[in-house]
Design a protein around this motif. Structure first.
Motif, mmCIF file in Angstrom:
data_model
loop_
_atom_site.group_PDB
_atom_site.id
_atom_site.type_symbol
_atom_site.label_atom_id
_atom_site.label_comp_id
_atom_site.label_asym_id
_atom_site.label_seq_id
_atom_site.Cartn_x
_atom_site.Cartn_y
_atom_site.Cartn_z
ATOM 1 N N SER A 4 0.917 -1.070 -0.150
ATOM 2 C CA SER A 4 0.036 -0.008 0.099
ATOM 3 C C SER A 4 0.646 1.138 -0.037
ATOM 4 C CB SER A 4 -0.857 0.039 1.086
ATOM 5 O OG SER A 4 -1.529 1.122 1.236
ATOM 6 N N ILE A 13 2.347 1.757 -3.609
ATOM 7 C CA ILE A 13 1.324 2.432 -4.476
ATOM 8 C C ILE A 13 1.147 3.861 -4.137
ATOM 9 C CG2 ILE A 13 -1.013 2.304 -4.905
ATOM 10 C CD1 ILE A 13 -1.047 -0.709 -4.887
ATOM 11 N N GLU A 64 -5.849 1.067 -8.660
ATOM 12 C CA GLU A 64 -6.258 1.888 -7.593
ATOM 13 C C GLU A 64 -6.900 3.136 -7.937
ATOM 14 O OE1 GLU A 64 -6.897 2.899 -3.627
ATOM 15 O OE2 GLU A 64 -5.981 0.789 -4.465
ATOM 16 N N HIS A 122 -10.440 2.302 -9.073
ATOM 17 C CA HIS A 122 -11.217 1.578 -7.612
ATOM 18 C C HIS A 122 -11.650 2.796 -6.887
ATOM 19 C CE1 HIS A 122 -12.064 -1.157 -4.434
ATOM 20 N NE2 HIS A 122 -11.646 -0.304 -3.546
ATOM 21 N N HIS A 123 -10.684 3.794 -6.811
ATOM 22 C CA HIS A 123 -11.232 4.909 -6.124
ATOM 23 C C HIS A 123 -12.179 5.773 -6.644
ATOM 24 C CE1 HIS A 123 -9.967 8.450 -3.385
ATOM 25 N NE2 HIS A 123 -10.316 9.262 -4.604
ATOM 26 N N GLU A 180 -15.624 2.193 -8.306
ATOM 27 C CA GLU A 180 -15.255 1.119 -7.662
ATOM 28 C C GLU A 180 -16.402 -0.217 -8.578
ATOM 29 O OE1 GLU A 180 -14.991 -2.637 -5.687
ATOM 30 O OE2 GLU A 180 -16.793 -1.311 -5.114
ATOM 31 N N HIS A 185 -5.167 10.456 -7.397
ATOM 32 C CA HIS A 185 -5.849 9.540 -8.041
ATOM 33 C C HIS A 185 -6.165 10.363 -9.560
ATOM 34 C CE1 HIS A 185 -6.125 7.927 -4.168
ATOM 35 N NE2 HIS A 185 -5.961 6.725 -4.721
#
Length: 221
Positions: free
Chosen positions: A22, A25, A73, A76-77, A80, A116
């Motif tokens: 994590s 990332i 990610e 997903h953020h 999702e 993101h």
């Protein structure tokens, strides 16, 4: 049979590994957001993550694998997949489903302003060599969930190209919120200071008006 000590060690090892993954990332997301895929270096990512290249290779296999994980990610953020499936599979009307999706995305884009969105903006404006994989694994599964909602709302058949124009009308305003830097003096900069609920409401009005217009086109065109 494993002793309790072994089990505890294994649990701690997994937890440590997940925390390291994590952390990598998050550090990589920041670097890719600032420098883009081509100019980001593994050295800088490792320095920010407080780890080494061996850890990156262990968790992601390569720099390319790390970038794909970062983009995963990002998606997903922002949208999702399980959430999308839940909304699409609900008993709500098609308009209510799209309304919920727009509201969720707009709130994420306006209120959080994390790395993101900047990673995704860079990927759109200056695509990496991994774009085909990203499209296949991240973008298309989401499109395949949203398109049937557009079909339900407009009544357009699956082979009607106007359905894709509807998708374009849905994506475009949200895409602008991603691409435009809220800190730069652009014509739409004042929008970013408005309440997220207001922005979502105006986008929904725009999107639904466009979809109704497409649905009303004559069938013999």
């Amino acid at each position: 049979m494993e002793t309790p000590i072994h089990k505890s060690t294994h649990r701690r090892s997994r937890t440590d590994g997940e925390a390291t993954r994590s952390r990598i990332i998050d550090a990589a997301g920041q670097v890719f957001a600032e420098r883009g895929y081509r100019d980001a270096t593994s050295k800088e990512i490792c320095a920010r993550a407080g780890t080494n290249l061996a850890a990156v290779n262990y968790h992601f296999g390569s720099r390319e694998g790390l970038y794909l994980a970062v983009v995963g990610e990002v998606m997903h953020h922002l949208l999702e997949l399980d959430y999308l499936r839940q909304v699409a599979g609900s008993d709500n009307s098609a308009e209510e489903k799209l309304s919920e999706l727009i509201e969720g995305l707009v709130h994420s884009l306006i209120e959080e302003r994390s790395w993101h969105t900047r990673v995704w903006a860079r990927e759109i404006l200056t695509p990496s060599p991994l774009l085909p994989q990203i499209t296949s694994h991240e973008t298309m599964p989401r499109v395949e969930i949203v398109l049937p909602i557009i079909t339900e709302l407009t009544g357009l058949p699956a082979d009607d190209p106007d359905r894709l124009y509807g998708l374009l009308g849905l994506i475009s305003p949200c895409l602008m919120l991603i691409l435009v830097d809220p800190d730069q003096p652009t014509p739409i900069q004042p929008i970013y200071s408005r309440p997220a609920d207001e922005i979502a409401d105006r986008i929904k009005r725009f999107v639904f008006a466009g979809l109704r217009s497409l649905a009303a086109l004559p069938n013999d065109r």
